[in-house]
Design a protein around this motif. Structure first.
Motif, PDB file in Angstrom:
ATOM      1  N   ARG A  79      -4.173  -7.790  11.222  1.00 27.97           N
ATOM      2  CA  ARG A  79      -3.239  -8.070  12.323  1.00 27.97           C
ATOM      3  C   ARG A  79      -3.177  -9.548  12.717  1.00 27.97           C
ATOM      4  N   ASN A  80      -3.853 -10.409  11.990  1.00 28.21           N
ATOM      5  CA  ASN A  80      -3.833 -11.841  12.275  1.00 28.21           C
ATOM      6  C   ASN A  80      -2.819 -12.510  11.342  1.00 28.21           C
ATOM      7  N   TYR A  81      -1.692 -12.911  11.897  1.00 30.66           N
ATOM      8  CA  TYR A  81      -0.622 -13.475  11.076  1.00 30.66           C
ATOM      9  C   TYR A  81      -0.891 -14.902  10.636  1.00 30.66           C
ATOM     10  N   LYS A  82      -1.983 -15.494  11.110  1.00 32.94           N
ATOM     11  CA  LYS A  82      -2.367 -16.829  10.661  1.00 32.94           C
ATOM     12  C   LYS A  82      -3.047 -16.781   9.293  1.00 32.94           C
ATOM     13  N   ILE A  83      -3.531 -15.604   8.918  1.00 33.50           N
ATOM     14  CA  ILE A  83      -4.177 -15.417   7.616  1.00 33.50           C
ATOM     15  C   ILE A  83      -3.094 -15.142   6.583  1.00 33.50           C
ATOM     16  N   LYS A  84      -3.291 -15.639   5.384  1.00 37.24           N
ATOM     17  CA  LYS A  84      -2.282 -15.485   4.327  1.00 37.24           C
ATOM     18  C   LYS A  84      -1.990 -14.017   4.022  1.00 37.24           C
ATOM     19  N   HIS A  85      -0.748 -13.767   3.673  1.00 39.93           N
ATOM     20  CA  HIS A  85      -0.277 -12.412   3.387  1.00 39.93           C
ATOM     21  C   HIS A  85      -1.094 -11.757   2.272  1.00 39.93           C
ATOM     22  N   PHE A  86      -1.489 -12.515   1.276  1.00 38.78           N
ATOM     23  CA  PHE A  86      -2.257 -11.994   0.141  1.00 38.78           C
ATOM     24  C   PHE A  86      -3.562 -11.358   0.611  1.00 38.78           C
ATOM     25  N   ILE A  87      -4.253 -12.015   1.511  1.00 38.32           N
ATOM     26  CA  ILE A  87      -5.528 -11.498   2.032  1.00 38.32           C
ATOM     27  C   ILE A  87      -5.277 -10.290   2.929  1.00 38.32           C
ATOM     28  N   ARG A  88      -4.277 -10.377   3.795  1.00 34.72           N
ATOM     29  CA  ARG A  88      -3.979  -9.265   4.695  1.00 34.72           C
ATOM     30  C   ARG A  88      -3.541  -8.023   3.915  1.00 34.72           C
ATOM     31  N   PHE A  89      -2.712  -8.217   2.892  1.00 34.40           N
ATOM     32  CA  PHE A  89      -2.242  -7.100   2.080  1.00 34.40           C
ATOM     33  C   PHE A  89      -3.413  -6.395   1.386  1.00 34.40           C
ATOM     34  N   ASN A  90      -4.284  -7.153   0.762  1.00 32.96           N
ATOM     35  CA  ASN A  90      -5.426  -6.556   0.071  1.00 32.96           C
ATOM     36  C   ASN A  90      -6.408  -5.916   1.048  1.00 32.96           C
ATOM     37  N   SER A  91      -6.518  -6.466   2.237  1.00 34.82           N
ATOM     38  CA  SER A  91      -7.406  -5.881   3.251  1.00 34.82           C
ATOM     39  C   SER A  91      -6.899  -4.518   3.692  1.00 34.82           C
ATOM     40  N   ILE A  92      -5.603  -4.420   3.992  1.00 34.16           N
ATOM     41  CA  ILE A  92      -5.078  -3.128   4.440  1.00 34.16           C
ATOM     42  C   ILE A  92      -5.097  -2.123   3.289  1.00 34.16           C
ATOM     43  N   GLN A  93      -4.881  -2.598   2.076  1.00 33.80           N
ATOM     44  CA  GLN A  93      -4.931  -1.687   0.927  1.00 33.80           C
ATOM     45  C   GLN A  93      -6.342  -1.128   0.743  1.00 33.80           C
ATOM     46  N   ALA A  94      -7.350  -1.968   0.925  1.00 33.08           N
ATOM     47  CA  ALA A  94      -8.736  -1.506   0.836  1.00 33.08           C
ATOM     48  C   ALA A  94      -9.044  -0.512   1.958  1.00 33.08           C
ATOM     49  N   LEU A  95      -8.531  -0.771   3.154  1.00 34.50           N
ATOM     50  CA  LEU A  95      -8.747   0.156   4.262  1.00 34.50           C
ATOM     51  C   LEU A  95      -8.059   1.491   4.007  1.00 34.50           C
ATOM     52  N   LEU A  96      -6.884   1.464   3.393  1.00 31.77           N
ATOM     53  CA  LEU A  96      -6.190   2.710   3.054  1.00 31.77           C
ATOM     54  C   LEU A  96      -6.970   3.506   2.006  1.00 31.77           C
ATOM     55  N   SER A 155       0.156   0.886  -2.159  1.00 33.29           N
ATOM     56  CA  SER A 155       0.713  -0.461  -2.041  1.00 33.29           C
ATOM     57  C   SER A 155       1.954  -0.472  -1.167  1.00 33.29           C
ATOM     58  N   ASN A 156       2.774   0.551  -1.270  1.00 26.56           N
ATOM     59  CA  ASN A 156       3.960   0.636  -0.420  1.00 26.56           C
ATOM     60  C   ASN A 156       3.570   0.722   1.050  1.00 26.56           C
ATOM     61  N   ALA A 157       2.581   1.564   1.347  1.00 26.44           N
ATOM     62  CA  ALA A 157       2.096   1.699   2.722  1.00 26.44           C
ATOM     63  C   ALA A 157       1.458   0.383   3.200  1.00 26.44           C
ATOM     64  N   ALA A 158       0.704  -0.252   2.329  1.00 29.24           N
ATOM     65  CA  ALA A 158       0.063  -1.528   2.687  1.00 29.24           C
ATOM     66  C   ALA A 158       1.107  -2.606   2.939  1.00 29.24           C
ATOM     67  N   TYR A 159       2.146  -2.627   2.135  1.00 24.04           N
ATOM     68  CA  TYR A 159       3.184  -3.631   2.305  1.00 24.04           C
ATOM     69  C   TYR A 159       3.942  -3.416   3.611  1.00 24.04           C
ATOM     70  N   GLN A 160       4.144  -2.163   4.008  1.00 25.79           N
ATOM     71  CA  GLN A 160       4.815  -1.885   5.278  1.00 25.79           C
ATOM     72  C   GLN A 160       3.959  -2.292   6.470  1.00 25.79           C
ATOM     73  N   GLN A 161       2.654  -2.277   6.326  1.00 23.50           N
ATOM     74  CA  GLN A 161       1.757  -2.650   7.412  1.00 23.50           C
ATOM     75  C   GLN A 161       1.563  -4.153   7.536  1.00 23.50           C
ATOM     76  N   THR A 162       1.966  -4.907   6.513  1.00 26.05           N
ATOM     77  CA  THR A 162       1.774  -6.365   6.536  1.00 26.05           C
ATOM     78  C   THR A 162       3.092  -7.076   6.299  1.00 26.05           C
ATOM     79  N   PRO A 163       3.934  -7.157   7.318  1.00 31.28           N
ATOM     80  CA  PRO A 163       5.236  -7.832   7.138  1.00 31.28           C
ATOM     81  C   PRO A 163       5.060  -9.328   6.982  1.00 31.28           C
TER      82      PRO A 163
END
Length: 163
Positions: A79-96, A155-163
């Motif tokens: 949820r921190n938009y200051k962090i790069k999308h690549f890291i946020r995307f992989n983080s939410i994917q790991a959580l999923l 990945s689709n769910a992760a991408y929707q969670q990280t705009p």
């Protein structure tokens, strides 16, 4: 998936770290039957077993280190938009992926009360273990290459969670 910005070596490392949560959760599934059938797996997954041991440590009655880490990654990384999308995307994917392991754990505990379903439970545990290990290896390899790991549905769910 298109790259949104350049990914340096440190970003690749940071994006790989959250995948330790699902692999640490699922390693106990492999310990039930696969590790006894293939003893070398216990040696290979020994570091992951130690990580699982640390994450399972209880801080307060029902709050483990895993829960604190899980919510910390979600709140302070995803949820921190200051962090790069690549890291946020992989983080939410790991959580999923970790959520999938948690849901399978609940199903196994419910079905485990029925004694004649042991064979089916063992199949569920083995398939889940192998699937999460495959997703872990694929995702960490893709992170190391600086690419987005495309896991169907997740990945689709992760991408929707990280705009």
């Amino acid at each position: 998936m298109a790259r949104r910005s350049s990914v340096d070596a440190l970003d690749r490392l940071y994006s790989s770290l959250p995948y330790l949560l699902p692999i640490a959760s699922v390693v106990l599934f492999g310990r039930v039957s696969l590790f006894t059938q293939i003893p070398i797996l216990e040696t290979i997954f020994f570091p992951i077993l130690k990580i699982e041991e640390i994450l399972s440590t209880s801080i307060i009655d029902f709050i483990s280190i895993r829960l604190v880490v899980w919510f910390s990654v979600f709140i302070f990384v995803v949820r921190n938009y200051k962090i790069k999308h690549f890291i946020r995307f992989n983080s939410i994917q790991a959580l999923l992926l970790d959520i999938i392991v948690i849901l399978i754990t609940v199903i196994v505990k419910l079905l485990g009360q029925i004694s004649f379903l042991y064979f089916i439970l063992e199949i569920i545990l083995n398939v889940t273990f192998l699937g999460i290990v495959a997703a872990f290896l694929y995702s960490v390899f893709q992170c190391a290459m600086g690419k987005y790991a495309e896991i169907p549905v997740i990945s689709n769910a992760a991408y929707q969670q990280t705009p």
